[in-house]
Design an enzyme around this catalytic site. Structure first.
Site, mmCIF file in Angstrom:
data_model
loop_
_atom_site.group_PDB
_atom_site.id
_atom_site.type_symbol
_atom_site.label_atom_id
_atom_site.label_comp_id
_atom_site.label_asym_id
_atom_site.label_seq_id
_atom_site.Cartn_x
_atom_site.Cartn_y
_atom_site.Cartn_z
ATOM 1 N N CYS A 178 8.123 18.108 -14.586
ATOM 2 C CA CYS A 178 6.987 18.547 -15.405
ATOM 3 C C CYS A 178 6.126 19.607 -14.722
ATOM 4 C CB CYS A 178 6.122 17.351 -15.796
ATOM 5 S SG CYS A 178 5.223 16.607 -14.413
ATOM 6 N N CYS B 113 6.374 18.584 -9.041
ATOM 7 C CA CYS B 113 7.383 17.795 -9.738
ATOM 8 C C CYS B 113 8.407 18.732 -10.374
ATOM 9 C CB CYS B 113 6.725 16.925 -10.806
ATOM 10 S SG CYS B 113 7.895 15.966 -11.806
ATOM 11 N N CYS C 113 8.951 10.687 -15.069
ATOM 12 C CA CYS C 113 9.019 11.327 -13.754
ATOM 13 C C CYS C 113 7.994 10.738 -12.791
ATOM 14 C CB CYS C 113 8.818 12.840 -13.880
ATOM 15 S SG CYS C 113 7.267 13.322 -14.695
ATOM 16 N N CYS D 159 5.642 11.797 -8.875
ATOM 17 C CA CYS D 159 4.811 12.679 -9.688
ATOM 18 C C CYS D 159 3.482 12.002 -10.007
ATOM 19 C CB CYS D 159 5.549 13.051 -10.977
ATOM 20 S SG CYS D 159 4.594 14.143 -12.068
ATOM 21 N N HIS E 179 0.826 -1.212 0.000
ATOM 22 C CA HIS E 179 0.000 0.000 0.000
ATOM 23 C C HIS E 179 0.857 1.257 0.000
ATOM 24 C CE1 HIS E 179 -3.587 -2.413 1.834
ATOM 25 N NE2 HIS E 179 -3.425 -2.626 0.543
#
Length: 460
Positions: free
Chosen positions: A278, A275, A252, A245, A237
């Site tokens: 991006c 991130c 990424c 990201c 989990h």
């Protein structure tokens, strides 16, 4: 046509028999009705009861037959009577069922961390009961849809959990599992496989501090802060200490980073990490309710491979089995022949199969279970020579004084290694002495032959 006397007699006999049969039948029906009535049963209930008795007898016969077959082929342990029904058992007795098992899977849940001060999610005072904004249902808050619309509230939940996790620490149950992992790591015939549903980072934290498990540089590299997967534990989990990201379609999205605490976030009004590649929002490395298992994030394929191909013993600790992969692990174990499922829970979550229930707190039961297992498996070191008796006695004293089973194992292995070397030295010395004797033997034979020749009187 006038009937003969014989025919009349035969007809009377038939009528008499028919009347008797009818009367007997009526009497029998009356007796059965009275019997059912006296027992408080209907005819249907009686039939159902007998059918149930037949099923139970047939099941016991099949179990006995299967047990005999397994013993015949040397698979079963004749000292343990296997059953297909759950039974409450002590931790020490459960350890006997682990003996001879080669691939032991341990599945842990939130109940294991309760003794650390982290509330179980689904309890009365659980973490699920907190309110974030206008939303109180965690199965709404912890979803990808909610994260897309309200990333600040979603991250606030995770910041609160990180703060709670930092205030608490691993308990005796976590340490007992770590010692068992270290013990198995030192053996040649056992493999332990730890799977956890917990996101609190306690298992990885202890493993990364273990000098036995983290013994080479390659494994240490995997435990660095920018890598979410710690060896020797499968976090199905995720782990609240890491993030990646939210854009999982790009590279990424598969790079993991250390998640910040709220104190480390500079902009408190917009505390969602971004991130660096991006610019999109970072997602906590925790599985959302509307998210699927994957090998990339949750190593589910590795878990499936072990449970399908290797697992021959399962230890379930502190879980209600409310999630998909955890259920599949248990169901797979219950479907295997001679695969005990040892469940440590205050309230059992498993109601069928070869299930051994230890209704005790995990921090107590795990110590008892593993310590008894170490005792049952403790190696016996032979004394090679009388001159080594004292050194062996001193070694045994050191072993007995050590309370840590891992230290005991290391001491015993060192003593065994030293005595093996001593034995090899003794054999080498014996071999050298024998070789010298063999080399001298031809000389003696030659001398005897020469002497004999001198005694021979030549013929004239």
């Amino acid at each position: 046509m006038e009937r003969t006397h014989q025919e009349s007699k035969e007809e009377e006999l038939i009528e008499t028999n028919s009347s008797t049969t009818a009367a007997t039948s009526t009497e029998n029906n009356y007796d059965k009705d009275e019997y059912y009535k006296s027992k408080g049963l209907s005819a249907y209930d009686d039939l159902e009861k007998k059918f149930q008795e037949f099923q139970n007898a047939f099941r016991r016969m099949n179990e006995a037959f299967g047990q005999k077959l397994l013993e015949q082929f040397g698979i079963a342990n004749p000292d343990i009577k296997y059953t297909h029904e759950p039974q409450v058992i002590t931790a020490k007795d459960a350890a006997k069922h682990m003996i001879g098992k080669k691939n032991i899977l341990i599945l842990t849940g939130a109940g294991l961390s309760a003794a650390s001060g982290i509330p179980t999610f689904r309890g009365d005072n659980g973490f699920w009961t907190r309110t974030y904004g206008d939303e109180t249902d965690p199965q709404v808050i912890l979803t990808q849809r909610f994260f897309t619309q309200n990333p600040e509230l979603n991250w606030q939940w995770h910041y609160d959990f990180i703060e709670l996790e930092d205030r608490c620490k691993p308990n005796k149950g976590h340490h007992a599992i770590l010692k068992f992992q270290e013990y198995c790591h030192l053996q040649n015939d056992i493999e332990s496989f730890l799977v956890t549903q917990n996101i609190d980072n306690y298992h990885p934290q202890l493993i990364q501090q273990s000098k036995i498990l983290m013994k080479n540089q390659e494994e240490k590299k995997q435990g660095e802060s920018n890598y979410a997967f710690t060896p020797f534990v499968y976090e199905i989990h995720g782990n609240v200490k890491y993030m990646h990201c939210f854009n999982d379609e790009e590279d990424c999205g598969q790079q993991f980073y250390k998640a910040p605490t709220l104190d480390q976030v500079k902009d408190k009004t917009n505390h969602v990490p971004k991130c660096s590649s991006c610019g999109k929002n970072m997602k906590p490395h925790c599985m959302f309710f509307d998210e699927s298992y994957s090998e990339t994030y949750y190593r589910s394929e590795s878990v499936h491979k072990f449970m399908e191909e290797k697992m021959d013993c399962l230890i379930v600790v502190g879980t209600a089995l409310a999630t998909g992969l955890a259920k599949r692990i248990v169901n797979k174990a219950l479907g295997k022949i001679e695969c005990p499922v040892i469940e440590i829970n205050l309230e059992t979550s498993i109601d069928r199969g070869y299930n051994l229930q230890i209704l005790e707190k995990s921090e107590i039961a795990l110590d008892q279970l593993f310590n008894e297992y170490y005792r049952l498996r403790s190696p016996k070191v032979d004394i090679l020579q009388s001159g080594q008796v004292k050194s062996q006695a001193r070694a045994s004293s050191v072993v007995n004084q050590s309370k840590n089973p891992i230290q005991k194992q290391i001491i015993v292995q060192n003593n065994t290694k030293q005595m093996t070397q001593a034995k090899q030295t003794n054999l080498k010395q014996a071999s050298t002495s024998t070789g010298k004797a063999v080399q001298q033997k031809p000389a003696v034979s030659k001398a005897v032959t020469s002497s004999n020749k001198q005694k021979i009187i030549p013929k004239r």
